[in-house]
Design a protein around this motif. Sequence first.
Motif, short mmCIF file in Angstrom:
data_model
loop_
_atom_site.label_atom_id
_atom_site.label_comp_id
_atom_site.label_asym_id
_atom_site.label_seq_id
_atom_site.Cartn_x
_atom_site.Cartn_y
_atom_site.Cartn_z
N THR A 113 0.57 -1.16 -0.12
CA THR A 113 0.12 0.08 -0.02
C THR A 113 0.57 1.22 -0.08
OG1 THR A 113 -1.63 -1.03 1.31
CG2 THR A 113 -2.04 1.28 1.32
N PHE A 114 1.96 1.27 1.01
CA PHE A 114 2.72 2.41 1.05
C PHE A 114 3.95 2.41 0.33
CE2 PHE A 114 0.44 1.88 4.85
CZ PHE A 114 -0.71 2.92 4.72
N PRO A 115 4.70 3.53 -0.19
CA PRO A 115 5.97 3.34 -0.53
C PRO A 115 6.88 2.76 0.42
CG PRO A 115 5.18 5.47 -1.11
CD PRO A 115 4.27 4.82 -0.43
N LYS A 116 7.90 2.20 0.00
CA LYS A 116 8.77 1.37 0.84
C LYS A 116 9.44 2.45 2.04
CE LYS A 116 13.17 -1.36 0.68
NZ LYS A 116 14.25 -0.29 1.38
N THR A 117 9.86 3.37 1.66
CA THR A 117 10.60 4.29 2.58
C THR A 117 9.63 4.73 3.62
OG1 THR A 117 12.20 5.18 1.11
CG2 THR A 117 12.08 6.26 3.13
N MET A 118 8.40 5.20 3.18
CA MET A 118 7.37 5.74 4.33
C MET A 118 6.83 4.48 5.07
SD MET A 118 5.20 8.06 1.73
CE MET A 118 5.94 9.36 0.92
N ASN A 119 6.90 3.34 4.46
CA ASN A 119 6.52 2.32 5.16
C ASN A 119 7.25 1.76 6.30
OD1 ASN A 119 4.55 -0.28 5.81
ND2 ASN A 119 5.92 -1.52 4.49
N GLU A 120 8.73 2.11 6.18
CA GLU A 120 9.66 1.83 7.06
C GLU A 120 9.70 2.79 8.41
OE1 GLU A 120 13.56 1.90 4.79
OE2 GLU A 120 12.90 -0.03 4.06
N TYR A 172 20.54 6.77 -9.39
CA TYR A 172 19.98 8.32 -9.65
C TYR A 172 18.67 8.22 -9.59
CZ TYR A 172 19.45 12.89 -11.64
OH TYR A 172 19.10 14.19 -11.77
N GLY A 173 17.90 9.18 -8.96
CA GLY A 173 16.50 9.32 -8.85
C GLY A 173 15.97 9.17 -7.39
N LYS A 174 17.16 8.68 -6.48
CA LYS A 174 16.61 8.66 -5.12
C LYS A 174 16.55 9.87 -4.42
CE LYS A 174 21.15 6.92 -3.85
NZ LYS A 174 21.91 5.66 -3.18
N GLY A 175 16.24 9.75 -2.94
CA GLY A 175 16.24 11.09 -2.31
C GLY A 175 15.95 10.79 -0.93
N TYR A 176 15.98 11.88 -0.25
CA TYR A 176 15.31 11.59 1.20
C TYR A 176 14.07 11.77 1.42
CZ TYR A 176 15.13 12.44 6.31
OH TYR A 176 15.12 12.34 7.61
N ASN A 229 1.49 18.26 -1.02
CA ASN A 229 2.69 17.46 -0.52
C ASN A 229 2.61 16.05 -1.34
OD1 ASN A 229 2.24 18.68 3.06
ND2 ASN A 229 3.69 19.04 1.61
N VAL A 230 3.57 15.22 -1.17
CA VAL A 230 3.55 14.02 -1.78
C VAL A 230 2.64 12.98 -1.17
CG1 VAL A 230 5.05 12.24 -2.29
CG2 VAL A 230 6.11 14.51 -2.40
N PRO A 231 1.80 12.37 -2.21
CA PRO A 231 0.97 11.25 -1.75
C PRO A 231 1.55 9.99 -1.06
CG PRO A 231 0.46 12.17 -4.07
CD PRO A 231 1.75 12.50 -3.74
N SER A 232 0.92 9.45 -0.06
CA SER A 232 1.72 8.48 0.73
C SER A 232 1.37 7.04 0.26
CB SER A 232 1.39 8.91 2.03
OG SER A 232 0.23 9.11 2.48
N THR A 273 8.81 14.94 -10.36
CA THR A 273 10.16 14.94 -9.80
C THR A 273 10.06 14.06 -8.35
OG1 THR A 273 11.51 16.19 -11.14
CG2 THR A 273 12.47 15.63 -9.15
N PHE A 274 9.20 15.08 -7.60
CA PHE A 274 9.29 14.49 -6.17
C PHE A 274 8.27 13.16 -6.03
CE2 PHE A 274 10.09 18.95 -6.18
CZ PHE A 274 11.24 18.93 -5.57
N LEU A 275 7.30 13.15 -6.93
CA LEU A 275 6.57 11.92 -6.80
C LEU A 275 7.36 10.43 -7.11
CD1 LEU A 275 3.20 12.93 -9.03
CD2 LEU A 275 3.67 13.00 -6.43
N ASP A 276 8.31 10.51 -8.16
CA ASP A 276 9.14 9.59 -8.48
C ASP A 276 10.28 9.24 -7.53
OD1 ASP A 276 7.70 9.53 -10.87
OD2 ASP A 276 9.29 10.73 -11.87
N ILE A 277 10.49 10.31 -6.86
CA ILE A 277 11.50 10.14 -5.74
C ILE A 277 10.88 9.48 -4.43
CG2 ILE A 277 12.91 11.22 -3.74
CD1 ILE A 277 13.47 13.49 -5.78
N ALA A 278 9.56 9.73 -4.25
CA ALA A 278 9.01 9.12 -3.13
C ALA A 278 8.73 7.63 -3.40
CB ALA A 278 7.65 9.82 -2.84
N ALA A 279 8.42 7.15 -4.85
CA ALA A 279 8.10 5.99 -5.09
C ALA A 279 9.50 4.99 -5.55
CB ALA A 279 7.28 6.10 -6.41
N ASN A 280 10.65 5.62 -5.30
CA ASN A 280 11.89 5.08 -5.77
C ASN A 280 12.20 4.01 -4.35
OD1 ASN A 280 14.62 4.43 -6.13
ND2 ASN A 280 14.76 6.07 -7.53
N PRO A 281 12.40 2.82 -4.77
CA PRO A 281 12.71 1.85 -3.64
C PRO A 281 14.33 2.18 -3.18
CG PRO A 281 12.87 0.73 -5.74
CD PRO A 281 12.29 2.30 -5.96
#
Length: 447
Positions: free
Chosen positions: A136-143, A321-325, A366-369, A387-395
Amino acid sequence: MPEVIPSAVRKTAFALTASLALLATACTGQSGSGATDDASKDTTINFWHAWSAQNEVRAVKKLIAGFEKAHPNIHVHIVGDMTDDKINQALRSGGSDAPDVISSFTTNNVGKFCSSGALVDLNPFFKKSGIDPDTTFPKTMNEYTQFEGNRCTVPLLGDAYGLYYNKTAFRKAGIANPPKTWSEFEADAKKLTVPDGDSYKQLGFMPDYHGWESTTEHYFAQFSPTYFDKDGTSNLAKDPAFEKGFSLQKRLVDELGGFQKLEKFRATLGDEWGPKHPFHTGQVAMQLDGEWRLGMALAAKPTFDIGVAPLPVPDDQAAQYGKGYITGTIAGIAAAGHKQNAAWELVKYMTTDTDAVVGFSNDLHNVPSTLAALKSPKLTYDPRFKTFLDIAANPNSATSPASINGGQYLVTIQQFGYDYESGKVTDLTSGLKKTAAQIDTDIAQAK
């Protein structure tokens, strides 16, 4: 895009105090999911949140109105502008006015929320509802909404960090594209810097750790660090990612004029949230920042074209390249509350209903979660926001892991960063060992 008062003030680290009394009360009524209230009956629950700006408050009211329409028997009393301190005090005190559902800007406090027992473990609620958080959630947000297996919080929108750049200045300097690696970034930052005696007409990038969003954790995310070993001890002196991160930043400081010159220039610049932010004015050509900066920069009516890209990565991680905080707002259910099933209905709606998440994201910018919301055709945004949507979805994107004493370890690392960039500490290896030892001591005392 209209100017947005950023929910990025969430980065402020409010202290969250735990107590044995809270732990004791939190253990009652929690079960697996042992909530016993009937969510189909008429009831009123209290929702406490931290948003305070007018546009944010309107967005929250709209979100809750959607929930109440879908659940006409559950009425929500909204209390806004609540810090973690105020939320924690209310959770400890309990009573009819205490929150049943809370949201916080401070992901650093997840470890405290979970370990103290202030909020219920939501895993049983997810299981009961047939929802898999992992899908359901992007990997980083899930963590970042869990601590030691306890999922006491859930993502409620997010923030992603990337690189803003002055496309007009890039063209003038003969730079065709935004940098993808740190070596390219260093070269571009120097090309974009135009000295003016002991100051600058234009600075390519402000590398100092006091420079708005250029904190240690935001830099380090690009190096994919591991903050703690499996046994919970600090990995700061053992993971080479940290040495590489500190070395890069210090090199940038030295190459762009030195700490004293940079700090003197920084003192003349506008503040982070006003229209005179140095990126808005063109005084700084590249800026590490979150998704909210785009709306603020456009509202300042800059005289140049704004570009947005992911932050660079180390040269040996070019494929990532494409990841972020990533960080964001979190939501949870009070463990001492007696309306946990009704509270779960609200939390489930706010955080997993795709249309609700998309609508809230559109209103707050803000970025969807959720992964579904990130792909929704109903999202409305400036094309650069993708760009930020893609960063949020990047594993491969990263965050700061939860700790039992909240974000204290990050404060300790940041303080070392101040000492190292300024020259107060010159031995990086020794400094990292001492800082790691301090982090371990602080964590041991918090247990």
